[in-house]
Design an enzyme around this catalytic site. Structure first.
Site, PDB file in Angstrom:
ATOM      1  N   GLY A 239       0.732  -1.287  -0.132  1.00 40.94           N
ATOM      2  CA  GLY A 239       0.040  -0.004   0.030  1.00 40.94           C
ATOM      3  C   GLY A 239       0.800   1.398   0.130  1.00 40.94           C
ATOM      4  CD  GLU A 273       0.546  -9.139   1.541  1.00 41.02           C
ATOM      5  OE1 GLU A 273      -0.578  -8.448   1.338  1.00 41.02           O
ATOM      6  OE2 GLU A 273       0.403 -10.514   1.872  1.00 41.02           O
ATOM      7  N   PRO A 274       4.658  -5.250  -0.848  1.00 38.76           N
ATOM      8  CG  PRO A 274       7.005  -4.737  -1.283  1.00 38.76           C
ATOM      9  CD  PRO A 274       6.107  -5.606  -0.367  1.00 38.76           C
ATOM     10  N   GLY A 275       3.681  -3.650  -3.903  1.00 41.16           N
ATOM     11  CA  GLY A 275       3.362  -3.767  -5.341  1.00 41.16           C
ATOM     12  C   GLY A 275       4.126  -2.297  -5.976  1.00 41.16           C
ATOM     13  NE  ARG A 312      -3.154   3.333 -11.142  1.00 40.00           N
ATOM     14  CZ  ARG A 312      -2.700   4.619 -10.751  1.00 40.00           C
ATOM     15  NH1 ARG A 312      -2.231   5.389 -11.500  1.00 40.00           N
ATOM     16  NH2 ARG A 312      -3.273   5.046  -9.704  1.00 40.00           N
ATOM     17  CE1 TYR A 316      -8.868   2.046  -9.215  1.00 40.27           C
ATOM     18  CE2 TYR A 316      -6.660   2.405 -10.084  1.00 40.27           C
ATOM     19  CZ  TYR A 316      -7.860   1.620  -9.398  1.00 40.27           C
ATOM     20  OH  TYR A 316      -7.513   0.220  -9.349  1.00 40.27           O
ATOM     21  CB  CYS A 342     -16.182   3.519 -29.396  1.00 44.03           C
ATOM     22  SG  CYS A 342     -15.662   3.322 -31.040  1.00 44.03           S
ATOM     23  CD  GLU A 343     -16.992   2.692 -22.977  1.00 43.67           C
ATOM     24  OE1 GLU A 343     -17.511   3.823 -22.447  1.00 43.67           O
ATOM     25  OE2 GLU A 343     -17.441   1.831 -23.540  1.00 43.67           O
TER      26      GLU A 343
HETATM   27  C1  LIG Z   1      -2.952  -5.331  -4.021  1.00 42.37           C
HETATM   28  C2  LIG Z   1      -2.346  -5.742  -2.750  1.00 42.37           C
HETATM   29  C3  LIG Z   1      -1.208  -5.536  -2.197  1.00 42.37           C
HETATM   30  C4  LIG Z   1      -0.347  -4.581  -2.884  1.00 42.37           C
HETATM   31  O1  LIG Z   1      -0.490  -3.092  -2.936  1.00 42.37           O
HETATM   32  P1  LIG Z   1       0.102  -2.008  -3.210  1.00 42.37           P
HETATM   33  O2  LIG Z   1      -0.924  -0.850  -3.073  1.00 42.37           O
HETATM   34  O3  LIG Z   1       0.519  -1.973  -4.848  1.00 42.37           O
HETATM   35  O4  LIG Z   1       1.559  -1.853  -2.682  1.00 42.37           O
HETATM   36  C5  LIG Z   1      -0.458  -5.913  -1.246  1.00 42.37           C
HETATM   37  N1  LIG Z   1      -1.286  -6.974  -0.623  1.00 42.37           N
HETATM   38  C6  LIG Z   1      -2.545  -7.267  -1.058  1.00 42.37           C
HETATM   39  C7  LIG Z   1      -3.408  -8.366  -0.221  1.00 42.37           C
HETATM   40  C8  LIG Z   1      -3.272  -6.657  -2.026  1.00 42.37           C
HETATM   41  O5  LIG Z   1      -4.320  -7.151  -2.618  1.00 42.37           O
END
Ligand SMILES: *Cc1c(COP(=O)(O)O)cnc(C)c1O
Length: 418
Positions: A239, A273-275, A312, A316, A342-343
């Site tokens: 997050g 859990e970084p994304g 995105r 959002y 076409c939107e």
């Molecule tokens: C999407 C998600 C993440 C990654 O979130 P980021 O905002 O990209 O860091 C981590 N854990 C869970 C369970 C998720 O659904």
């Protein structure tokens, strides 16, 4: 920091001119910098080096197996949310012992697959899921290692579509009910309680929501301990936000510092859990200008990337910086940068100050590495873009552009229509 920089008047990714890649691979294309990906992972992971931890990159942010391999080689685990993501992770060489599996709707077949692969932990999101996992594990003669995903009811102060830790969100188990669920879990034959998990949302640009959530989780772990339930893994989710525009998110070291000081006295391995924070600014979507249109009310720049490639902005109202790949010295105009779909919602940027681009020029839609390609679709029967990974002065296509044949491959016409 990322590795998309101008050298003279040309935008480069590391040491390769973006124009050269576009000329060879075609557009639209997703471009990723290996140096940025590796640095972002290492900085994040390194920030937690003082405590036992496992950084589980969140596969859904950007799922290409080459990118998963790159992180796996740096020691990463992964956070997955489907059987398909487990499949990808294994293909990429991620050890099963470093896979955690989240998500509110795990199917029986996915649970069986995860158990057979012997993943590290299921992050369980409901009482019914817990029972099903126990049944499936028992039938396979296994014990499923589980954490319950707690909903700590904190406001992450982010876009409502990407907030997940509030009571009104579908995620997790409310904290009031979780104590009973843990007690139940501890008594289920197919279950071994190993952890606790939470994930409060995405694109969070302050430390305080993470600390608030962690305080609640910590108190909860103490309550569990009083009931004789020990927690080995404390998973605080992902997050952490990035700079798309003017946001000033905490640096990973600041985030880590706050988390680590909150963990004092707890005897667990931390799971992260970084994304987005790893991949977001490591990728750009490159597109070519097809047409420009000027009306009294608006200027439009029509490019060959659309909401199917990067959803995105439409979904959002997210901001992505748009850079010209060549600086031409053209005067600035305010324009909507739109795609061919076409939107009316098909735009990459609206009312944006940008050089007056001409047909054939290239743009880079910045910070598109996270939730870019992985959220793309074939809407309007547009083949999905190619993905390219740059490393120093060379580049590799890590996913070919889809063809029209690819798009209809799984379709068929019933006999009665032949
Ligand atoms: C999407 C998600 C993440 C990654 O979130 P980021 O905002 O990209 O860091 C981590 N854990 C869970 C369970 C998720 O659904």
């Amino acid at each position: 920091m990322h590795d998309f920089v101008y050298k003279g008047k040309s935008l480069y990714c590391e040491d390769v001119p973006v124009e050269r890649i576009a000329a060879e691979v075609g557009t639209p294309l997703y471009l990723y910098s290996r140096a940025t990906l590796e640095r972002h992972f290492s900085v994040f992971d390194g920030a937690f080096s003082a405590v036992p931890h496992l950084t589980c990159y969140s596969v859904k942010a950007c799922s290409n197996i080459a990118i998963l391999r790159l992180f796996a080689r740096l020691g990463a685990g992964v956070d997955v949310v489907s059987g398909g993501e487990i499949f990808r992770a294994l293909k990429a060489g991620v050890p099963p012992a470093k896979i955690v599996y989240s998500g509110v709707g795990k199917k029986r077949a996915e649970i069986e697959y995860a158990l057979q692969c012997d993943i590290l932990q299921f992050n369980v999101e409901s009482a019914q899921e817990l029972e099903l996992i126990s049944q499936v594990a028992e039938a396979l003669g296994k014990k499923a290692r589980i954490a319950l995903r707690i909903n700590p009811d904190v406001d992450p102060k982010t876009h409502p579509y990407i907030s997940t830790g509030l009571k009104k969100n579908k995620f997790g188990i409310k904290i009031e009910a979780a104590l009973d669920e843990y007690t139940k879990a501890a008594g289920l034959p197919g279950i071994q309680v190993t952890g606790i998990a939470c994930h409060i949302g995405s694109q969070i640009t302050e430390v305080s929501p993470f600390v608030d959530a962690l305080k609640r989780v910590k108190a909860f772990v103490q309550a569990l301990s009083a009931r004789g339930i020990a927690i080995a893994y404390l998973d605080i989710g992902g997050g952490l936000g990035i700079t798309y525009n003017e946001e000033t998110p905490p640096h990973p070291s600041e985030y880590a510092g706050a988390v680590i000081s909150e963990l004092q006295g707890m005897n667990c391995t931390l799971i992260l859990e970084p994304g987005r924070v790893i991949v977001g600014n490591a990728g750009a979507l490159v597109a070519r200008v097809l047409y420009t249109k000027k009306s009294d009310a608006k200027n439009f720049i029509v490019v060959d990337a659309a909401m199917n490639d990067l959803v995105r902005p439409s979904l959002y109202d997210a901001f992505h910086e748009i850079r010209p790949v060549q600086i031409t010295g053209a005067p600035g105009i305010a324009a909507d940068i739109v795609g061919p779909i076409c939107e009316s919602g098909d735009f990459l940027a609206r009312s944006r100050q940008i050089p007056d681009l001409a047909r054939g020029e290239l743009i880079a839609v910045m910070s598109a590495g996270a939730y870019g390609f992985s959220m793309s679709s074939n809407y309007n029967s547009r083949p999905r873009a190619a993905e390219v990974l740059v490393s120093g002065d060379s580049f590799s296509v890590i996913r070919q552009r889809e063809t029209c044949e690819d798009m209809v491959r799984l379709e068929s016409i019933p006999d009665y229509l032949t």
